[in-house]
Write an enzyme that holds these catalytic residues in place. Structure first.
Site, PDB file in Angstrom:
ATOM      1  N   LEU A  33      36.197  -1.478  16.893  1.00 61.37           N
ATOM      2  CA  LEU A  33      35.932  -2.252  16.105  1.00 61.37           C
ATOM      3  C   LEU A  33      34.292  -2.253  15.633  1.00 61.37           C
ATOM      4  O   LEU A  33      33.633  -3.112  14.983  1.00 61.37           O
ATOM      5  CB  LEU A  33      36.306  -3.318  17.714  1.00 61.37           C
ATOM      6  N   TYR A 137      32.507   9.189   0.481  1.00 55.90           N
ATOM      7  CA  TYR A 137      34.192   9.233   0.710  1.00 55.90           C
ATOM      8  C   TYR A 137      35.017   9.537   0.712  1.00 55.90           C
ATOM      9  O   TYR A 137      35.763  10.554   1.702  1.00 55.90           O
ATOM     10  CB  TYR A 137      33.543   7.626   0.574  1.00 55.90           C
ATOM     11  N   ASP A 269      36.357   4.940 -13.257  1.00 52.98           N
ATOM     12  CA  ASP A 269      37.020   4.025 -14.086  1.00 52.98           C
ATOM     13  C   ASP A 269      38.590   3.657 -14.263  1.00 52.98           C
ATOM     14  O   ASP A 269      38.841   2.613 -14.378  1.00 52.98           O
ATOM     15  CB  ASP A 269      36.984   4.120 -15.928  1.00 52.98           C
TER      16      ASP A 269
END
Ligand SMILES: NC(=O)c1ccc[n+]([C@@H]2O[C@H](COP(=O)([O-])OP(=O)(O)OC[C@H]3O[C@@H](n4cnc5c(N)ncnc54)[C@H](O)[C@@H]3O)[C@@H](O)[C@H]2O)c1
Length: 308
Positions: A33, A137, A269
């Site tokens: 959570l 990431y 992009d």
């Protein structure tokens, strides 16, 4: 089948749990959570509030026939700002999931990968065999994937890698510092506030509706041809951010104009999926942009704003 979903309280995970329940599976959900909410977890899911990095997760894997591993830190700017935590959750957490699966004898895993793997490649549409992750990431997701790949080779885990493009639909997380574009626009425009476009609005994204993604997830459980392979799951067409604003405005007719803010760092992009691998299995996205937006708007109106 008893199926485990990590990240079950998040956007895609909660929708996936519902799709699995609808198919008659017994669904076990795991989430700490940190980003998802308990309200997102559909009734009927056996929910465990646990961090994927915890050794305790092993106890919920018993008897599962498959694991969908979606839990991750995945907000790009947040990952860039917190690289150690990103690696810890996305890489170490994934290894913990893989080990828990191995020890419990779970033989099937579906890994939630990302089109950010294609960031450093300037050719479109993106084919599954050429990746060049650049952002914190994307690199963390790639590193975790290598562990999935290695575990599948060393321990006989049957792995499917599902490389999502921009997934949208009900339960998208609109509370983030930089929320996903669709929910951010819809929330603001329904509140009569001008939404923000970062950059010029010319960036193009391949958006895919969450129900289409879940049809592919369900195919993974049914079709052994998905095992040991990587699939793009997108729509195969892209739209500029400005076009998304215009499409939402065409439905809401607010008369609002967007506010423009400086570009966000690390954003590609263009994204555009080559769908030849997934299409060869008979899967095609079915929900077009206007219909997907209509459903997303309806969900925010009833579930989010209606509950307030
Ligand atoms: N949404 C997209 O367009 C998209 C695109 C490409 C890839 N993905 C991948 O799909 C997956 C799901 O994305 P989403 O959009 O549903 O994100 P989300 O943030 O809504 O869901 C992720 C869930 O993981 C949980 N989580 C995070 N860290 C955890 C931890 N340490 N232990 C347990 N649970 C933890 C969060 O609480 C959240 O509920 C992620 O792996 C993401 O990288 C998403």
């Amino acid at each position: 089948m008893r199926v485990l979903v990590t990240g079950c309280a998040g956007f895609i995970g909660s929708n996936l749990c519902q799709a699995l329940l609808d198919e008659g599976h017994v669904v076990v959900g795991l989430d700490d959570l940190s980003a998802g909410t308990r309200q997102n977890v559909p009734a009927g899911v056996e929910f465990h509030q646990l961090d994927i990095r915890s050794p305790e997760i092993g106890r919920v894997f018993g008897g599962c026939g498959a694991v969908f591993h979606l839990a991750a830190k995945n907000c790009l700017p947040d990952c860039m700002e917190h690289p150690v935590e990103t690696a810890d959750i996305n890489v170490r957490g994934t290894v913990r999931v893989l080990e828990a699966a191995r020890v419990a004898g779970v033989r099937r895993i579906v890994y939630a990968d990302t089109s950010a793997e294609y960031e450093g490649i300037g050719e479109f549409p993106s084919r599954v065999d050429r990746v060049h992750p650049v952002s914190t990431y994307a690199v963390s997701k790639r590193s975790a994937w290598h562990f999935c790949d290695s575990h599948s080779r060393l321990h006989g885990l049957r792995l499917t890698t599902v490389r999502y493009f921009n997934v949208y639909g009900p339960a998208q997380d609109f509370r983030r510092v930089v929320p996903p574009v669709m929910s951010a626009f819809i929330m603001k425009m329904l509140a009569g506030v001008r939404p923000t476009i970062y950059g010029s609005g010319a960036k193009r994204r391949d958006f895919v509706y969450v129900d289409d993604v879940n049809r592919f997830h369900l195919l993974c459980l049914r079709d052994p041809r998905t095992e040991g392979r990587v699939f793009n799951v997108g729509s195969g067409v892209n739209h500029s951010i400005r076009e998304i604003f215009d499409a939402i405005e065409a439905q809401l007719r607010t008369g609002l104009a967007p506010v423009f803010a400086p570009d966000l760092p690390g954003e590609a992009d263009v994204t555009l999926a080559d769908l030849s691998e997934s299409a060869a299995l008979g899967w095609r996205p079915e929900i077009g942009l206007d219909e997907g937006l209509r459903r997303s708007i309806a969900d925010i109106r009833t579930r989010v704003l209606g509950a307030r």
